[in-house]
Design a protein around this motif. Structure first.
Motif, PDB file in Angstrom:
ATOM      1  N   HIS A  25       0.828  -1.210   0.000  1.00 16.56           N
ATOM      2  CA  HIS A  25       0.000   0.000   0.000  1.00 16.56           C
ATOM      3  C   HIS A  25       0.862   1.260   0.000  1.00 16.56           C
ATOM      4  O   HIS A  25       1.974   1.258   0.501  1.00 16.56           O
ATOM      5  CB  HIS A  25      -0.909   0.032   1.231  1.00 16.56           C
ATOM      6  N   ARG A  26       0.284   2.313  -0.514  1.00 18.40           N
ATOM      7  CA  ARG A  26       0.892   3.641  -0.477  1.00 18.40           C
ATOM      8  C   ARG A  26      -0.033   4.515   0.350  1.00 18.40           C
ATOM      9  O   ARG A  26      -1.224   4.629   0.056  1.00 18.40           O
ATOM     10  CB  ARG A  26       1.012   4.169  -1.902  1.00 18.40           C
ATOM     11  N   ALA A  27       0.508   5.139   1.403  1.00 18.92           N
ATOM     12  CA  ALA A  27      -0.295   5.997   2.273  1.00 18.92           C
ATOM     13  C   ALA A  27       0.270   7.412   2.222  1.00 18.92           C
ATOM     14  O   ALA A  27       1.481   7.613   2.253  1.00 18.92           O
ATOM     15  CB  ALA A  27      -0.274   5.470   3.702  1.00 18.92           C
ATOM     16  N   LEU A  28      -0.635   8.394   2.129  1.00 18.37           N
ATOM     17  CA  LEU A  28      -0.251   9.801   2.029  1.00 18.37           C
ATOM     18  C   LEU A  28      -1.170  10.660   2.872  1.00 18.37           C
ATOM     19  O   LEU A  28      -2.339  10.339   3.058  1.00 18.37           O
ATOM     20  CB  LEU A  28      -0.411  10.325   0.593  1.00 18.37           C
ATOM     21  N   LEU A  29      -0.631  11.790   3.318  1.00 15.71           N
ATOM     22  CA  LEU A  29      -1.456  12.892   3.801  1.00 15.71           C
ATOM     23  C   LEU A  29      -1.377  13.944   2.714  1.00 15.71           C
ATOM     24  O   LEU A  29      -0.282  14.339   2.308  1.00 15.71           O
ATOM     25  CB  LEU A  29      -0.884  13.487   5.086  1.00 15.71           C
ATOM     26  N   VAL A  30      -2.509  14.379   2.206  1.00 13.68           N
ATOM     27  CA  VAL A  30      -2.555  15.416   1.179  1.00 13.68           C
ATOM     28  C   VAL A  30      -3.145  16.661   1.818  1.00 13.68           C
ATOM     29  O   VAL A  30      -4.253  16.617   2.361  1.00 13.68           O
ATOM     30  CB  VAL A  30      -3.400  14.973  -0.037  1.00 13.68           C
ATOM     31  N   SER A  31      -2.399  17.750   1.768  1.00 13.35           N
ATOM     32  CA  SER A  31      -2.873  19.005   2.335  1.00 13.35           C
ATOM     33  C   SER A  31      -3.900  19.618   1.392  1.00 13.35           C
ATOM     34  O   SER A  31      -3.601  19.893   0.238  1.00 13.35           O
ATOM     35  CB  SER A  31      -1.685  19.947   2.534  1.00 13.35           C
ATOM     36  N   ILE A  32      -5.129  19.819   1.885  1.00 10.50           N
ATOM     37  CA  ILE A  32      -6.176  20.368   1.019  1.00 10.50           C
ATOM     38  C   ILE A  32      -6.561  21.795   1.392  1.00 10.50           C
ATOM     39  O   ILE A  32      -7.282  22.446   0.638  1.00 10.50           O
ATOM     40  CB  ILE A  32      -7.427  19.454   0.962  1.00 10.50           C
ATOM     41  N   SER A  33      -6.084  22.269   2.542  1.00 10.98           N
ATOM     42  CA  SER A  33      -6.252  23.690   2.860  1.00 10.98           C
ATOM     43  C   SER A  33      -5.189  24.099   3.862  1.00 10.98           C
ATOM     44  O   SER A  33      -4.596  23.279   4.542  1.00 10.98           O
ATOM     45  CB  SER A  33      -7.650  23.978   3.409  1.00 10.98           C
ATOM     46  N   GLY A  34      -4.947  25.388   3.923  1.00  7.41           N
ATOM     47  CA  GLY A  34      -3.879  25.909   4.768  1.00  7.41           C
ATOM     48  C   GLY A  34      -2.724  26.351   3.895  1.00  7.41           C
ATOM     49  O   GLY A  34      -2.779  26.295   2.664  1.00  7.41           O
ATOM     50  N   ALA A  35      -1.659  26.770   4.529  1.00  6.06           N
ATOM     51  CA  ALA A  35      -0.513  27.319   3.808  1.00  6.06           C
ATOM     52  C   ALA A  35       0.164  26.303   2.895  1.00  6.06           C
ATOM     53  O   ALA A  35       0.868  26.674   1.972  1.00  6.06           O
ATOM     54  CB  ALA A  35       0.513  27.864   4.807  1.00  6.06           C
ATOM     55  N   THR A  36      -0.053  25.002   3.137  1.00  5.76           N
ATOM     56  CA  THR A  36       0.625  23.970   2.347  1.00  5.76           C
ATOM     57  C   THR A  36      -0.314  23.255   1.376  1.00  5.76           C
ATOM     58  O   THR A  36      -0.002  22.157   0.913  1.00  5.76           O
ATOM     59  CB  THR A  36       1.276  22.937   3.278  1.00  5.76           C
ATOM     60  N   ALA A  37      -1.457  23.844   1.064  1.00  4.23           N
ATOM     61  CA  ALA A  37      -2.451  23.190   0.195  1.00  4.23           C
ATOM     62  C   ALA A  37      -1.795  22.679  -1.086  1.00  4.23           C
ATOM     63  O   ALA A  37      -1.013  23.365  -1.720  1.00  4.23           O
ATOM     64  CB  ALA A  37      -3.581  24.152  -0.127  1.00  4.23           C
ATOM     65  N   GLY A  38      -2.126  21.431  -1.417  1.00  6.09           N
ATOM     66  CA  GLY A  38      -1.610  20.808  -2.627  1.00  6.09           C
ATOM     67  C   GLY A  38      -0.401  19.924  -2.398  1.00  6.09           C
ATOM     68  O   GLY A  38      -0.047  19.128  -3.264  1.00  6.09           O
ATOM     69  N   ASN A  39       0.236  20.019  -1.251  1.00  6.36           N
ATOM     70  CA  ASN A  39       1.410  19.191  -0.972  1.00  6.36           C
ATOM     71  C   ASN A  39       0.994  17.798  -0.511  1.00  6.36           C
ATOM     72  O   ASN A  39      -0.030  17.624   0.144  1.00  6.36           O
ATOM     73  CB  ASN A  39       2.290  19.825   0.105  1.00  6.36           C
ATOM     74  N   GLU A  40       1.821  16.812  -0.857  1.00  2.98           N
ATOM     75  CA  GLU A  40       1.615  15.431  -0.432  1.00  2.98           C
ATOM     76  C   GLU A  40       2.734  15.030   0.520  1.00  2.98           C
ATOM     77  O   GLU A  40       3.892  15.378   0.306  1.00  2.98           O
ATOM     78  CB  GLU A  40       1.644  14.479  -1.629  1.00  2.98           C
ATOM     79  N   TYR A  41       2.371  14.276   1.547  1.00  2.00           N
ATOM     80  CA  TYR A  41       3.337  13.813   2.535  1.00  2.00           C
ATOM     81  C   TYR A  41       3.201  12.298   2.672  1.00  2.00           C
ATOM     82  O   TYR A  41       2.235  11.813   3.265  1.00  2.00           O
ATOM     83  CB  TYR A  41       3.092  14.501   3.888  1.00  2.00           C
ATOM     84  N   PRO A  42       4.162  11.537   2.107  1.00  6.12           N
ATOM     85  CA  PRO A  42       4.081  10.073   2.207  1.00  6.12           C
ATOM     86  C   PRO A  42       4.276   9.597   3.640  1.00  6.12           C
ATOM     87  O   PRO A  42       5.084  10.155   4.389  1.00  6.12           O
ATOM     88  CB  PRO A  42       5.214   9.572   1.311  1.00  6.12           C
ATOM     89  N   LEU A  43       3.526   8.574   4.012  1.00  6.98           N
ATOM     90  CA  LEU A  43       3.657   7.944   5.331  1.00  6.98           C
ATOM     91  C   LEU A  43       4.369   6.616   5.104  1.00  6.98           C
ATOM     92  O   LEU A  43       3.765   5.649   4.660  1.00  6.98           O
ATOM     93  CB  LEU A  43       2.276   7.735   5.958  1.00  6.98           C
ATOM     94  N   GLU A  44       5.662   6.594   5.400  1.00  3.59           N
ATOM     95  CA  GLU A  44       6.481   5.421   5.077  1.00  3.59           C
ATOM     96  C   GLU A  44       7.144   4.807   6.298  1.00  3.59           C
ATOM     97  O   GLU A  44       7.971   3.924   6.174  1.00  3.59           O
ATOM     98  CB  GLU A  44       7.559   5.825   4.063  1.00  3.59           C
ATOM     99  N   ARG A  45       6.792   5.297   7.471  1.00 10.01           N
ATOM    100  CA  ARG A  45       7.411   4.822   8.704  1.00 10.01           C
ATOM    101  C   ARG A  45       6.332   4.305   9.647  1.00 10.01           C
ATOM    102  O   ARG A  45       5.162   4.659   9.505  1.00 10.01           O
ATOM    103  CB  ARG A  45       8.174   5.970   9.358  1.00 10.01           C
TER     104      ARG A  45
END
Length: 133
Positions: A25-45
């Motif tokens: 599986h691939r798990a991510l947090l995707v920022s949809i609002s706030g100063a970082t909207a549009g950024n993806e953060y992979p959860l790999e740990r």
């Protein structure tokens, strides 16, 4: 124990199961609002801490976030979010939560940021073996 000694009970090691989950599986947090909207953060740990830092894995410049706001933790078959005693709390799909298992599409609000949890199956790669004739 009747002899007054404690003994370590060995449990099935789930580290292998967790690694298998991340391989499949691939798990991510995707920022949809706030100063970082549009950024993806992979959860790999096995654990990822979120806050405004220092010392967290994902640091955001957000005064409404606590220094150590929340933790995203890998379970055998997915992830959960756990509030680390933050001042403004964690809101999951519109409801405050202290801890909850996450599913694909969940919306997580922390401070002035809103994230979407994305969980996708990785394509399975089949191995090709060449055998001598």
């Amino acid at each position: 124990m009747h002899d007054g000694h404690t003994r370590k009970i060995s449990r099935k090691d789930d580290a292998g199961q967790k690694n298998d989950f991340l391989e499949r599986h691939r798990a991510l947090l995707v920022s949809i609002s706030g100063a970082t909207a549009g950024n993806e953060y992979p959860l790999e740990r096995p654990q990822t801490t979120v806050g405004r830092g220092p010392g967290v894995d994902l640091a955001f410049d957000d005064a409404a976030m606590s220094q150590e706001h929340a933790s995203l933790e890998l379970l055998e078959d997915g992830f959960r979010i756990r509030d680390l005693g933050s001042t403004n709390g964690v809101v999951l799909n519109g409801s405050p939560t202290m801890a909850a298992e996450l599913k694909h599409g969940d919306r997580i609000e922390m401070g002035k940021h809103c994230f979407q949890f994305v969980l996708e199956e990785r394509p399975r790669v089949l191995k090709t073996h060449v055998l001598p004739e």
